[in-house]
Design a protein around this motif. Structure first.
Motif, PDB file in Angstrom:
ATOM      1  N   SER A  16       0.713  -1.174   0.108  1.00  0.00           N
ATOM      2  CA  SER A  16       0.027   0.055  -0.171  1.00  0.00           C
ATOM      3  C   SER A  16       0.985   1.289   0.026  1.00  0.00           C
ATOM      4  CB  SER A  16      -0.853  -0.085   1.239  1.00  0.00           C
ATOM      5  OG  SER A  16      -0.031   0.025   2.469  1.00  0.00           O
ATOM      6  N   GLN A  17       2.196   1.175   0.356  1.00  0.00           N
ATOM      7  CA  GLN A  17       2.854   2.381   0.471  1.00  0.00           C
ATOM      8  C   GLN A  17       2.508   3.369   1.624  1.00  0.00           C
ATOM      9  OE1 GLN A  17       3.710   3.753  -3.444  1.00  0.00           O
ATOM     10  NE2 GLN A  17       5.306   2.334  -3.851  1.00  0.00           N
ATOM     11  N   ILE A  18       1.844   2.593   2.524  1.00  0.00           N
ATOM     12  CA  ILE A  18       1.528   3.444   3.751  1.00  0.00           C
ATOM     13  C   ILE A  18       2.247   2.854   4.866  1.00  0.00           C
ATOM     14  CG2 ILE A  18      -0.424   3.940   5.381  1.00  0.00           C
ATOM     15  CD1 ILE A  18      -2.393   3.435   2.981  1.00  0.00           C
ATOM     16  N   THR A  19       2.752   3.927   5.832  1.00  0.00           N
ATOM     17  CA  THR A  19       3.586   3.456   6.551  1.00  0.00           C
ATOM     18  C   THR A  19       2.595   2.763   7.568  1.00  0.00           C
ATOM     19  OG1 THR A  19       5.051   5.417   6.676  1.00  0.00           O
ATOM     20  CG2 THR A  19       4.889   4.278   8.855  1.00  0.00           C
ATOM     21  N   ALA A  20       2.916   1.409   8.250  1.00  0.00           N
ATOM     22  CA  ALA A  20       2.430   0.632   9.099  1.00  0.00           C
ATOM     23  C   ALA A  20       3.164   0.020  10.460  1.00  0.00           C
ATOM     24  CB  ALA A  20       1.391  -0.262   8.577  1.00  0.00           C
ATOM     25  N   ASP A  21       2.783   0.127  11.300  1.00  0.00           N
ATOM     26  CA  ASP A  21       3.463  -0.669  12.610  1.00  0.00           C
ATOM     27  C   ASP A  21       2.708  -1.607  13.499  1.00  0.00           C
ATOM     28  OD1 ASP A  21       2.229   0.942  14.534  1.00  0.00           O
ATOM     29  OD2 ASP A  21       3.957   2.466  14.232  1.00  0.00           O
ATOM     30  N   PHE A  22       3.270  -2.441  13.806  1.00  0.00           N
ATOM     31  CA  PHE A  22       2.678  -3.524  14.648  1.00  0.00           C
ATOM     32  C   PHE A  22       3.295  -3.673  15.803  1.00  0.00           C
ATOM     33  CE2 PHE A  22       2.265  -7.956  16.280  1.00  0.00           C
ATOM     34  CZ  PHE A  22       0.893  -8.080  16.180  1.00  0.00           C
ATOM     35  N   HIS A  23       2.162  -3.717  17.131  1.00  0.00           N
ATOM     36  CA  HIS A  23       2.956  -4.014  18.416  1.00  0.00           C
ATOM     37  C   HIS A  23       1.876  -4.890  18.986  1.00  0.00           C
ATOM     38  CE1 HIS A  23       5.352  -0.327  17.970  1.00  0.00           C
ATOM     39  NE2 HIS A  23       4.170   0.214  17.383  1.00  0.00           N
ATOM     40  N   CYS A  24       2.628  -5.877  19.883  1.00  0.00           N
ATOM     41  CA  CYS A  24       1.942  -6.866  20.522  1.00  0.00           C
ATOM     42  C   CYS A  24       2.472  -6.583  22.124  1.00  0.00           C
ATOM     43  CB  CYS A  24       2.404  -8.021  19.964  1.00  0.00           C
ATOM     44  SG  CYS A  24       1.680  -9.634  20.917  1.00  0.00           S
ATOM     45  N   ARG A  25       1.221  -6.730  22.964  1.00  0.00           N
ATOM     46  CA  ARG A  25       1.679  -6.543  24.409  1.00  0.00           C
ATOM     47  C   ARG A  25       1.036  -7.874  24.962  1.00  0.00           C
ATOM     48  NH1 ARG A  25      -0.996  -0.720  25.236  1.00  0.00           N
ATOM     49  NH2 ARG A  25       0.984   0.478  24.130  1.00  0.00           N
ATOM     50  N   GLY A  26       1.755  -8.473  26.110  1.00  0.00           N
ATOM     51  CA  GLY A  26       1.089  -9.705  26.683  1.00  0.00           C
ATOM     52  C   GLY A  26       1.936 -11.009  26.154  1.00  0.00           C
ATOM     53  N   ASN A  27       1.296 -11.836  26.492  1.00  0.00           N
ATOM     54  CA  ASN A  27       1.759 -13.241  26.223  1.00  0.00           C
ATOM     55  C   ASN A  27       1.506 -13.806  24.851  1.00  0.00           C
ATOM     56  OD1 ASN A  27       2.878 -15.802  26.088  1.00  0.00           O
ATOM     57  ND2 ASN A  27       1.540 -16.498  27.637  1.00  0.00           N
ATOM     58  N   ALA A  28       2.399 -13.601  23.952  1.00  0.00           N
ATOM     59  CA  ALA A  28       2.085 -13.552  22.367  1.00  0.00           C
ATOM     60  C   ALA A  28       2.303 -15.102  21.984  1.00  0.00           C
ATOM     61  CB  ALA A  28       3.001 -13.021  21.403  1.00  0.00           C
ATOM     62  N   GLN A  29       2.658 -15.977  23.140  1.00  0.00           N
ATOM     63  CA  GLN A  29       2.756 -17.301  22.960  1.00  0.00           C
ATOM     64  C   GLN A  29       1.444 -18.088  23.234  1.00  0.00           C
ATOM     65  OE1 GLN A  29       5.520 -18.764  21.372  1.00  0.00           O
ATOM     66  NE2 GLN A  29       6.180 -16.425  21.356  1.00  0.00           N
ATOM     67  N   ARG A  30       0.468 -17.593  23.975  1.00  0.00           N
ATOM     68  CA  ARG A  30      -0.561 -17.924  24.326  1.00  0.00           C
ATOM     69  C   ARG A  30      -1.543 -18.152  23.157  1.00  0.00           C
ATOM     70  NH1 ARG A  30      -5.831 -16.448  26.707  1.00  0.00           N
ATOM     71  NH2 ARG A  30      -6.509 -18.085  27.745  1.00  0.00           N
ATOM     72  N   ARG A  31      -2.234 -19.394  22.996  1.00  0.00           N
ATOM     73  CA  ARG A  31      -3.236 -19.485  21.893  1.00  0.00           C
ATOM     74  C   ARG A  31      -4.687 -19.352  22.421  1.00  0.00           C
ATOM     75  NH1 ARG A  31      -0.859 -21.596  17.208  1.00  0.00           N
ATOM     76  NH2 ARG A  31      -3.152 -20.580  16.557  1.00  0.00           N
ATOM     77  N   PHE A  32      -5.593 -18.758  21.563  1.00  0.00           N
ATOM     78  CA  PHE A  32      -6.946 -18.848  21.974  1.00  0.00           C
ATOM     79  C   PHE A  32      -7.528 -19.864  20.664  1.00  0.00           C
ATOM     80  CE2 PHE A  32      -5.648 -14.910  24.136  1.00  0.00           C
ATOM     81  CZ  PHE A  32      -6.784 -14.912  25.069  1.00  0.00           C
ATOM     82  N   PRO A  33      -8.794 -19.968  20.855  1.00  0.00           N
ATOM     83  CA  PRO A  33      -9.420 -21.144  20.054  1.00  0.00           C
ATOM     84  C   PRO A  33      -9.317 -20.369  18.588  1.00  0.00           C
ATOM     85  CG  PRO A  33     -11.013 -20.564  21.842  1.00  0.00           C
ATOM     86  CD  PRO A  33      -9.550 -19.720  22.099  1.00  0.00           C
TER      87      PRO A  33
END
Length: 78
Positions: A16-33
């Motif tokens: 898209s040539q749009i600046t985008a960032d991604f952040h994750c907080r918490g236990n990213a190893q945890r799985r949900f359904p």
């Protein structure tokens, strides 16, 4: 989920040539359904599609937060 979203946001930003960032907080190893994780992924896809089509944004931020019993995703643009 966090890894998949981080990769998607990075690829979307390149396309898209749009600046985008991604952040994750918490236990990213945890799985949900699986159905929940797929839904969150698709919501992010749709939100970024809408940003590209309608927002005329120059910057987008995606935040994924893990809590003990829930996930939260926040998508913001300028």
């Amino acid at each position: 989920l966090a890894t998949a979203l981080a990769e998607y946001v990075q690829e979307w930003a390149a396309r898209s040539q749009i600046t985008a960032d991604f952040h994750c907080r918490g236990n990213a190893q945890r799985r949900f359904p699986e159905v929940l994780e797929i839904t969150v992924y698709r919501v992010v896809q749709e939100a970024l599609t809408n940003v590209l089509k309608h927002a005329q944004a120059q910057q987008v931020s995606v935040l994924l937060e893990y809590f003990p019993q829930r996930l939260r995703v926040v998508i913001e643009d300028n």
